[in-house]
Design a protein around this motif. Structure first.
Motif, PDB file in Angstrom:
ATOM      1  N   GLY A 117      -6.510  -7.732   5.023  1.00 18.23           N
ATOM      2  CA  GLY A 117      -6.311  -6.856   3.863  1.00 18.23           C
ATOM      3  C   GLY A 117      -7.159  -7.274   2.666  1.00 18.23           C
ATOM      4  O   GLY A 117      -7.341  -6.498   1.732  1.00 18.23           O
ATOM      5  N   LYS A 173       0.818  -1.213   0.000  1.00 21.00           N
ATOM      6  CA  LYS A 173       0.000   0.000   0.000  1.00 21.00           C
ATOM      7  C   LYS A 173       0.855   1.268   0.000  1.00 21.00           C
ATOM      8  O   LYS A 173       0.358   2.351  -0.323  1.00 21.00           O
ATOM      9  N   CYS A 175      -5.348 -10.056  -3.643  1.00 20.23           N
ATOM     10  CA  CYS A 175      -6.347  -9.063  -4.074  1.00 20.23           C
ATOM     11  C   CYS A 175      -7.409  -8.806  -3.011  1.00 20.23           C
ATOM     12  O   CYS A 175      -8.016  -9.742  -2.489  1.00 20.23           O
ATOM     13  N   GLY A 176      -7.619  -7.530  -2.702  1.00 23.02           N
ATOM     14  CA  GLY A 176      -8.735  -7.120  -1.852  1.00 23.02           C
ATOM     15  C   GLY A 176      -9.723  -6.373  -2.734  1.00 23.02           C
ATOM     16  O   GLY A 176     -10.470  -6.949  -3.503  1.00 23.02           O
ATOM     17  N   ILE A 177      -9.662  -5.039  -2.663  1.00 21.15           N
ATOM     18  CA  ILE A 177     -10.510  -4.220  -3.538  1.00 21.15           C
ATOM     19  C   ILE A 177     -10.014  -4.294  -4.991  1.00 21.15           C
ATOM     20  O   ILE A 177     -10.740  -4.018  -5.945  1.00 21.15           O
ATOM     21  N   GLY A 178      -8.751  -4.646  -5.165  1.00 16.19           N
ATOM     22  CA  GLY A 178      -8.203  -4.863  -6.510  1.00 16.19           C
ATOM     23  C   GLY A 178      -7.205  -3.815  -6.978  1.00 16.19           C
ATOM     24  O   GLY A 178      -6.502  -4.029  -7.953  1.00 16.19           O
ATOM     25  N   GLY A 179      -7.125  -2.679  -6.285  1.00 15.00           N
ATOM     26  CA  GLY A 179      -6.264  -1.591  -6.751  1.00 15.00           C
ATOM     27  C   GLY A 179      -4.792  -1.969  -6.805  1.00 15.00           C
ATOM     28  O   GLY A 179      -4.124  -1.747  -7.830  1.00 15.00           O
ATOM     29  N   ALA A 180      -4.292  -2.561  -5.717  1.00 16.50           N
ATOM     30  CA  ALA A 180      -2.862  -2.893  -5.681  1.00 16.50           C
ATOM     31  C   ALA A 180      -2.520  -3.976  -6.717  1.00 16.50           C
ATOM     32  O   ALA A 180      -1.657  -3.755  -7.579  1.00 16.50           O
ATOM     33  N   PRO A 181      -3.204  -5.133  -6.684  1.00 17.41           N
ATOM     34  CA  PRO A 181      -2.833  -6.149  -7.677  1.00 17.41           C
ATOM     35  C   PRO A 181      -3.166  -5.703  -9.092  1.00 17.41           C
ATOM     36  O   PRO A 181      -2.436  -6.016 -10.037  1.00 17.41           O
ATOM     37  N   THR A 240      -9.052  -1.330   5.326  1.00 14.66           N
ATOM     38  CA  THR A 240      -9.033  -2.486   6.229  1.00 14.66           C
ATOM     39  C   THR A 240      -7.787  -2.409   7.105  1.00 14.66           C
ATOM     40  O   THR A 240      -7.613  -3.214   7.994  1.00 14.66           O
ATOM     41  N   ASN A 275      -3.985  -1.535   6.003  1.00 13.53           N
ATOM     42  CA  ASN A 275      -2.694  -1.149   5.429  1.00 13.53           C
ATOM     43  C   ASN A 275      -2.753   0.112   4.578  1.00 13.53           C
ATOM     44  O   ASN A 275      -1.810   0.898   4.573  1.00 13.53           O
ATOM     45  N   THR A 333       2.680  -9.069   0.023  1.00 14.69           N
ATOM     46  CA  THR A 333       2.177  -7.696   0.075  1.00 14.69           C
ATOM     47  C   THR A 333       2.257  -7.003   1.431  1.00 14.69           C
ATOM     48  O   THR A 333       1.965  -5.806   1.515  1.00 14.69           O
TER      49      THR A 333
END
Ligand SMILES: Cc1ncc(COP(=O)(O)O)c(C=O)c1O
Length: 431
Positions: free
Chosen positions: A322, A101, A261-267, A151, A153, A409
């Motif tokens: 996360g 993050k 993957c959580g919300i998807g932004g990072a991955p 959540t 990070n 991550t």
């Protein structure tokens, strides 16, 4: 969604899903542009002197927020991962925020600071970003707020960066947020609002408050292109590290990536960047908890209407805080639909087992969310779906020359007591 897939998801068994919409990288029509990745790389370089001034720990790295690429042959063997070369991308130890993050949150906050300072006339239009470190800028920023829903990070990364520039920082956290993350934020002078609700609800409430108050800048994890492109610059970093090691990536030498993957932004951001650098030779897989496979359920249902994990009878309850996200970012799935190879899911117990293996066979301190990346090679190489993917892409005979990068991550900031309890749990499950 296909009935068999639905039944398997509802049985909460780990599975691999291959994305039928994957196409050639150059043919992908998506709502963002490749030159936004190179722009982000240039922005990071321009921000480096400011980062160096803001964070002591970045002095030696010249202000770069970057992580090591760590070869983990022993760990791969312990996990029975077979042929190929295996690496962990060590974002668990990223400076400033101890998680991937940092790549998104720090980037967006610094760019916001820069544009606000220019807009308020606090610095000259052509002043370098390092001008933000001046006392008068910091003093003025004290009456401006940066807010985010998280959540955990992302809150740490946005909160720490915002405070470093002198902003008031407010982090809205979901019920899944770990108490140590709340405490750490408060130590940095960040105000924490704890919602007794899931992540999507915390974000929605934070967004509403920000819309009603022009002094609040809201970092929108579900919609932000700045976050997305902040992450995307990691692709060039990885590319440089592979070149340094003389590891080719081409038609004969595929690169497989496993991204929590959580919300998807990072991955999504990292994967988008990787597809620009390596094209069709990069095969990107997301990984999600078996109770929170939000990207999988959305992509497998088509993108016409939003679908969340509750809609398919799952609970969104997982120790991988996360990734405890019920509904994926619609922006991210639009971008990733033609570019993503697939998604695999993990059981919570495996997260702890792999977390312990990562410590015992590679000396890596991961949090449960990050440990999810370690199951990727096995899923690809040993499931019928993974084998089918390899066959479909003519890769079966090329697995010996393959490089697998498991994107770890987060984890290095987990307090020792908490980490030891994760480790004990993992070792007990493993033995
Ligand atoms: C350790 C860790 N891994 C993965 C993720 C997933 O990132 P995103 O929510 O952008 O998909 C998060 C999100 O907070 C995280 O904290």
């Amino acid at each position: 969604m296909d009935e068999t897939l639905l039944e398997r998801l509802q049985a909460v068994e780990p599975l691999m899903w291959i994305n039928p919409e994957l196409g050639p990288t150059t043919a992908a029509h998506v709502p963002v542009r490749p030159d936004q990745v190179t722009e982000a790389e240039a922005n990071w370089r321009a921000l480096a002197p400011l980062l160096q001034q803001c964070f002591e720990e970045l002095e030696d790295s010249g202000g770069m927020i970057a992580s090591d690429l760590i070869e983990v042959a022993d760990l791969a063997m312990a996990m029975g991962q077979g042929a190929g070369r295996f690496f962990v991308k060590g974002d668990h130890a990223l400076p400033v925020a101890g998680s991937v993050k940092a790549r998104g949150g720090v980037y967006e906050v610094l760019l916001h600071g820069l544009s606000l300072a220019r807009q308020l006339g606090l610095i000259a239009p052509d002043a370098p970003p390092a001008a933000l470190a001046a006392g008068k800028v910091r003093d003025r920023f004290g009456s401006c707020t940066v807010a985010v829903g998280s959540t955990g990070n992302l809150g740490l990364s946005v909160g720490i960066a915002a405070r470093a520039l002198g902003f008031r920082a407010v982090v809205h956290m979901s019920a899944d947020a770990k108490p140590w993350k709340v405490e750490r934020l408060r130590r940095h002078g960040v105000e924490v609002v704890q919602h007794q609700a899931d992540y999507g609800t915390a974000v929605a409430s934070a967004r509403l408050q920000a819309e009603a108050d022009p002094s609040i800048y809201f970092v929108d994890d579900e919609r932000s292109e700045l976050l997305f492109f902040g992450y995307s610059a990691a692709a060039a970093e990885l590319s440089g590290q592979l070149v340094e090691r003389n590891i080719p990536v081409d038609a004969e030498n595929p690169l497989f990536l496993y991204l929590p993957c959580g919300i998807g932004g990072a991955p999504g951001g990292v994967a988008y960047g990787l597809k620009q650098v390596f094209g069709d030779h990069a095969h990107c897989f997301f990984v999600e908890p078996a109770q929170s496979p939000c990207a999988l359920v959305q992509l497998a249902s088509g993108l016409k209407r939003a679908v969340n994990v509750y809609d398919v009878g799952l609970t969104n309850k997982t120790e991988a805080d996360g990734m405890a996200v019920a509904e994926v970012s619609q922006f991210v799935v639009q971008v990733m639909q033609p570019l993503l190879s697939g998604v695999y899911t993990v059981a919570d117990d495996d997260l702890f087992r792999w977390l312990a293996l990562a410590q015992d066979h590679a000396g890596l301190q991961l949090e449960p969310s990050a440990a999810a990346c370690l199951g990727g090679p096995q899923m690809l190489l040993s499931t019928a779906e993974g084998q089918g993917y390899l066959a479909q892409h003519g890769l079966v005979a090329k697995t010996d020359q393959a490089t697998h990068v498991m994107w770890a991550t987060g984890g290095s900031l987990v307090p020792d007591e908490e980490y030891q309890s994760f480790l004990q749990k993992g070792r007990a499950l493993r033995d």
